[in-house]
Design a protein around this motif. Sequence first.
Motif, PDB file in Angstrom:
ATOM      1  N   PHE A 153       0.836  -1.202   0.000  1.00 38.79           N
ATOM      2  CA  PHE A 153       0.000   0.000   0.000  1.00 38.79           C
ATOM      3  C   PHE A 153       0.871   1.253   0.000  1.00 38.79           C
ATOM      4  CE2 PHE A 153      -3.112   3.127   1.297  1.00 38.79           C
ATOM      5  CZ  PHE A 153      -4.257   2.691   0.652  1.00 38.79           C
TER       6      PHE A 153
ATOM      7  N   GLN B  69      -5.906  -3.117  -6.922  1.00 36.63           N
ATOM      8  CA  GLN B  69      -6.823  -4.182  -7.326  1.00 36.63           C
ATOM      9  C   GLN B  69      -6.780  -4.400  -8.839  1.00 36.63           C
ATOM     10  OE1 GLN B  69      -8.553  -6.235  -5.456  1.00 36.63           O
ATOM     11  NE2 GLN B  69      -9.646  -7.238  -7.119  1.00 36.63           N
TER      12      GLN B  69
ATOM     13  N   PHE C   2     -11.694   0.223   1.402  1.00 33.32           N
ATOM     14  CA  PHE C   2     -11.188   1.421   0.713  1.00 33.32           C
ATOM     15  C   PHE C   2     -11.725   1.492  -0.718  1.00 33.32           C
ATOM     16  CE2 PHE C   2      -7.148   1.216   3.512  1.00 33.32           C
ATOM     17  CZ  PHE C   2      -7.753   1.957   4.511  1.00 33.32           C
ATOM     18  N   ARG C   3     -11.756   0.351  -1.399  1.00 32.95           N
ATOM     19  CA  ARG C   3     -12.263   0.345  -2.785  1.00 32.95           C
ATOM     20  C   ARG C   3     -13.732   0.743  -2.840  1.00 32.95           C
ATOM     21  NH1 ARG C   3      -9.346  -4.453  -2.835  1.00 32.95           N
ATOM     22  NH2 ARG C   3     -11.234  -5.726  -2.781  1.00 32.95           N
TER      23      ARG C   3
ATOM     24  N   ALA D  94      -6.289   1.852  -3.492  1.00 31.18           N
ATOM     25  CA  ALA D  94      -6.865   0.506  -3.403  1.00 31.18           C
ATOM     26  C   ALA D  94      -7.410   0.047  -4.755  1.00 31.18           C
ATOM     27  CB  ALA D  94      -7.964   0.473  -2.345  1.00 31.18           C
TER      28      ALA D  94
ATOM     29  N   TYR E   5      -8.675  -3.419   2.408  1.00 29.28           N
ATOM     30  CA  TYR E   5      -8.536  -2.908   1.043  1.00 29.28           C
ATOM     31  C   TYR E   5      -9.894  -2.843   0.348  1.00 29.28           C
ATOM     32  CZ  TYR E   5      -3.440  -3.735   1.396  1.00 29.28           C
ATOM     33  OH  TYR E   5      -2.128  -3.733   1.755  1.00 29.28           O
TER      34      TYR E   5
ATOM     35  N   TYR F 159      -6.783   6.986  -0.421  1.00 27.27           N
ATOM     36  CA  TYR F 159      -6.751   5.556  -0.117  1.00 27.27           C
ATOM     37  C   TYR F 159      -7.642   4.792  -1.105  1.00 27.27           C
ATOM     38  CZ  TYR F 159      -4.422   6.146   4.464  1.00 27.27           C
ATOM     39  OH  TYR F 159      -3.528   6.412   5.458  1.00 27.27           O
TER      40      TYR F 159
END
Length: 191
Positions: A64, A146, A124-125, A142, A121, A138
């Motif tokens: 990250f 991905q 965050f997405r 993320a 994660y 963030y």
Amino acid sequence: MPLTTRPAVLQAFQALGWQKTGRGQDARLHLDLPDRTVSVIPHLSQLPDSMVLRLHENVSTQRFDEGFQAVDGSQNTRPMVPLILRGGRRAKHPHVTATVIADEAARLIEWAAGHDLDALYAGFRNLPTDAVGSQPLYHLVALGLQGDVTRLTGYLDAFRAGDRLSFVPYITEDMVARALTLAETTAERAD
């Protein structure tokens, strides 16, 4: 032997393999675990009958951190982006010793290891584009990690058309473009 100063506490953590960064009151300690890094900023204070060890803790990951650097565009050394924070946990002890520090270090490692990074994660997405604070950055990181090329392409197209999608002002078109580049690289590696 009691530890009565912050430098002595820092040295006790270092004796356990923790690395120190920064100096003076900015000094922090970190320990790299296989898939994450746990960091702590310890403070020590004296009460009439005991010592208080106050710990500001966080968890980061190299993956990250590198994604953050790529999207943010910063050239700093590894930023250790805090993914999970726990601030100001206080532990009161009659005396703070190397054994107390070893016990606290073990608790920190257990705490850090107990978090599901994939779920973090995913959270965050799934943030909305109108999130505040550091969350929008963030979110982009993320998505990039991905490999979500489709969503980031949509974001970039919207920015170029003048629609900021309610992102906070510090999120720039360049950041979205860098997140897309990260996503493309991630997707290529996955193939």
